[in-house]
Design a protein around this motif. Structure first.
Motif, PDB file in Angstrom:
ATOM      1  N   LEU A 195      -0.365   8.472  -4.873  1.00 21.98           N
ATOM      2  CA  LEU A 195      -0.836   8.166  -3.521  1.00 21.98           C
ATOM      3  C   LEU A 195       0.316   8.202  -2.520  1.00 21.98           C
ATOM      4  N   ALA A 196       1.508   7.783  -2.945  1.00 18.50           N
ATOM      5  CA  ALA A 196       2.666   7.822  -2.051  1.00 18.50           C
ATOM      6  C   ALA A 196       3.057   9.259  -1.718  1.00 18.50           C
TER       7      ALA A 196
ATOM      8  N   TRP B  63       6.226   2.018  -8.359  1.00 18.86           N
ATOM      9  CA  TRP B  63       4.784   2.173  -8.517  1.00 18.86           C
ATOM     10  C   TRP B  63       4.419   2.746  -9.872  1.00 18.86           C
ATOM     11  N   LYS B  64       3.235   2.391 -10.338  1.00 18.32           N
ATOM     12  CA  LYS B  64       2.655   3.093 -11.470  1.00 18.32           C
ATOM     13  C   LYS B  64       2.287   4.503 -11.015  1.00 18.32           C
TER      14      LYS B  64
ATOM     15  N   SER C 292      -8.959   1.400  -5.809  1.00 25.77           N
ATOM     16  CA  SER C 292      -7.836   2.045  -6.495  1.00 25.77           C
ATOM     17  C   SER C 292      -7.288   3.231  -5.717  1.00 25.77           C
ATOM     18  N   ASN C 293      -8.125   3.848  -4.885  1.00 23.30           N
ATOM     19  CA  ASN C 293      -7.677   4.993  -4.084  1.00 23.30           C
ATOM     20  C   ASN C 293      -7.237   4.606  -2.681  1.00 23.30           C
ATOM     21  N   ARG C 294      -7.214   3.301  -2.399  1.00 17.79           N
ATOM     22  CA  ARG C 294      -6.806   2.806  -1.075  1.00 17.79           C
ATOM     23  C   ARG C 294      -7.603   3.526   0.018  1.00 17.79           C
TER      24      ARG C 294
ATOM     25  N   GLU D  13      -0.413   6.246 -10.688  1.00 18.39           N
ATOM     26  CA  GLU D  13      -1.514   6.430  -9.744  1.00 18.39           C
ATOM     27  C   GLU D  13      -1.068   6.131  -8.317  1.00 18.39           C
ATOM     28  N   ASP D  14      -0.300   5.066  -8.136  1.00 16.03           N
ATOM     29  CA  ASP D  14       0.157   4.721  -6.796  1.00 16.03           C
ATOM     30  C   ASP D  14       1.295   5.625  -6.340  1.00 16.03           C
TER      31      ASP D  14
ATOM     32  N   ASN E  20       0.836  -1.194   0.000  1.00 12.62           N
ATOM     33  CA  ASN E  20       0.000   0.000   0.000  1.00 12.62           C
ATOM     34  C   ASN E  20       0.876   1.250   0.000  1.00 12.62           C
ATOM     35  N   PRO E  21       0.772   2.108  -1.033  1.00 13.34           N
ATOM     36  CA  PRO E  21       1.615   3.314  -1.060  1.00 13.34           C
ATOM     37  C   PRO E  21       1.309   4.279   0.078  1.00 13.34           C
TER      38      PRO E  21
END
Length: 457
Positions: free
Chosen positions: A100-101, A93-94, A366-368, A96-97, A68-69
């Motif tokens: 998020l990171a 990560w791609k 996708s948005n965790r 999107e992730d 999980n980022p």
């Protein structure tokens, strides 16, 4: 980025390769400090002059179900003051992730310092080129606005202050705000909002914010704004009152979401309705067994005055429904039953719209942003029956409390094209990566993504 310190993300699978690439002294240091790339593990590698040359951050065993980022959000609380950058984020990560990171850094670095010095200065992050800076900033700002509002105690966050915050948000985005206050609630047919708030010296009110062009799709947000809940005449024990400053968490979250929508200038006709009240005890407090009129015209028997949130929401939702919005979202810190079922970190949501439920589930993943769909089980609707009124606002028997609360609210939605109800907790009882202990924004990153997907240009 030459002046910033690199942070290298290391998984269990890449550990050996990463250690072999280090200079001998750094390898020895990492092994001496037992760096094994365990999830959340941090190793500060020194340079010859004693400063930090680079940082290793463990991601654990990363596969499709792990990594999980948002775990990166622990870094700002652990690293010394300075400037850092993600050295291999784009490799791990791609986009999107990776975004998020980066968001995790700003969510994890949140501090509530209104009354007390937050302590050490926080480190800074150099932005990766691949991420959308504007979007991350509006997500962080909206989330942290919700956190701030929940964290402020009730003596400084009553209906007056919640109105002032809403007015400031409206003014900053060119939105309009209408306030119906005190006895004017009766004149405009909001009897349940008035009944719940009338025992407080702080007058109850309905806040009605409108933004965007009239021809755009109508998105209406309704947030429970109970600024403090004593339980009313069904008085809570003192231990249950300690966190009741968070009972306006629904309002806080819809204001955070509204901030995101307006900052992104999404092409919607946004309406935000917040019944702002304090559920207090006085001679004019509403009573168990009373029958209240509602804005919709249904009569409501009061089974317990400590279930006040659904009453104020119902009047506001009934008003919202008259416009037949394309999407109506209500959010509330509504039931203890939801916490018993799913705990504080996993808010349930309810909707009869299967397509909407599917979109929310996909975007939450996708948005965790953890969420769980619960059923609007028609078989429990009979538990809200009343012998003297159209409906009782709580169920008999005490079972399925979150579901029956959602079923009660559903009675006030007829014309909205899609409706979804969120029973959130609005609080992190213990610190986690990206989630400091205290007021918490829940579900609104998913909802922003939903609204942008459905209606954004």
């Amino acid at each position: 980025m030459t002046s910033s310190t690199p942070i290298h993300f290391v998984t269990s699978q890449t550990l050996d390769e990463k250690l072999e690439a280090l200079p001998p002294m750094a390898q020895s240091w990492a092994k001496t400090h037992d760096f094994a790339a365990r999830k959340g593990q941090i190793c500060l590698l020194p340079s010859s002059d004693g400063s930090i040359e680079q940082v290793l951050f463990g991601l654990g065993v990363v596969n499709e179900k792990d990594g999980n980022p948002l775990d990166v959000g622990v870094l700002p609380t652990k690293l010394p003051v300075g400037t850092y950058h993600y050295a291999n984020g784009a490799e791990v990560w791609k986009v999107e992730d990776l975004s998020l990171a980066v968001l995790a850094w700003y969510l994890g670095g949140y501090r509530f310092d209104r009354y007390k010095d937050a302590g050490k200065e926080m480190p800074e992050l150099d932005w990766p080129e691949q991420v959308n800076r504007d979007e991350i900033q509006l997500l962080a700002k909206g989330s942290n606005l919700a956190r701030d509002l929940i964290n402020i105690p009730a003596n400084d966050m009553g209906p007056d202050e919640l109105e002032a915050i809403t007015k400031g948000l409206a003014d900053s985005h060119g939105a309009g705000l209408t306030v119906t206050k005190g006895d004017a609630l009766l004149e405009r047919n909001f009897p349940m909002i008035h009944a719940v708030g009338r025992a407080s010296t702080r007058k109850p009110r309905l806040l009605d914010l409108v933004w965007g062009e009239e021809g755009n799709p109508k998105v209406t947000l309704v947030g429970k704004g109970v600024c403090f809940d004593t339980g009313g005449l069904d008085l809570k024990p003192s231990s249950a009152m300690l966190l009741m400053k968070k009972d306006m968490g629904g309002a806080a979250n819809v204001l955070g979401l509204a901030s995101m929508i307006m900052s992104a200038k999404l092409p919607v006709r946004l309406r935000v309705l917040i019944p702002a009240v304090e559920n207090s005890v006085a001679g004019n407090a509403f009573r168990p067994g009373d029958v209240l009129q509602s804005h919709k015209g249904l009569t409501v028997e009061i089974g317990n005055t400590d279930a006040e949130g659904r009453l104020v929401l119902a009047d506001a939702m009934s008003l919202a429904d008259t416009e037949a919005p394309d999407l109506m979202i209500d959010m509330a810190t509504l039931t203890g039953a939801a916490r018993v079922a799913l705990g504080p970190d996993l808010p349930p949501f309810y909707s009869d719209d299967d397509e909407l439920v599917g979109e929310i589930n996909e975007l939450a993943k996708s948005n965790r942003d953890p969420l769980w769909n619960m059923p609007l089980w028609d078989g429990y609707d009979q538990n809200l029956s009343s012998e003297i009124a159209d409906v009782n606002h709580i169920s008999t028997g005490g079972f399925a409390g979150s579901i029956t609360a959602a079923l009660f609210l559903r009675r006030f939605v007829d014309q909205a094209k899609s409706w979804v109800h969120f029973d959130i907790y609005g609080w992190a009882p213990k610190a986690q990566p990206s989630r400091p202990k205290g007021g918490e924004a829940q579900s609104i990153r998913t909802l922003f993504a939903l609204i942008r997907k459905r209606y954004g240009s």
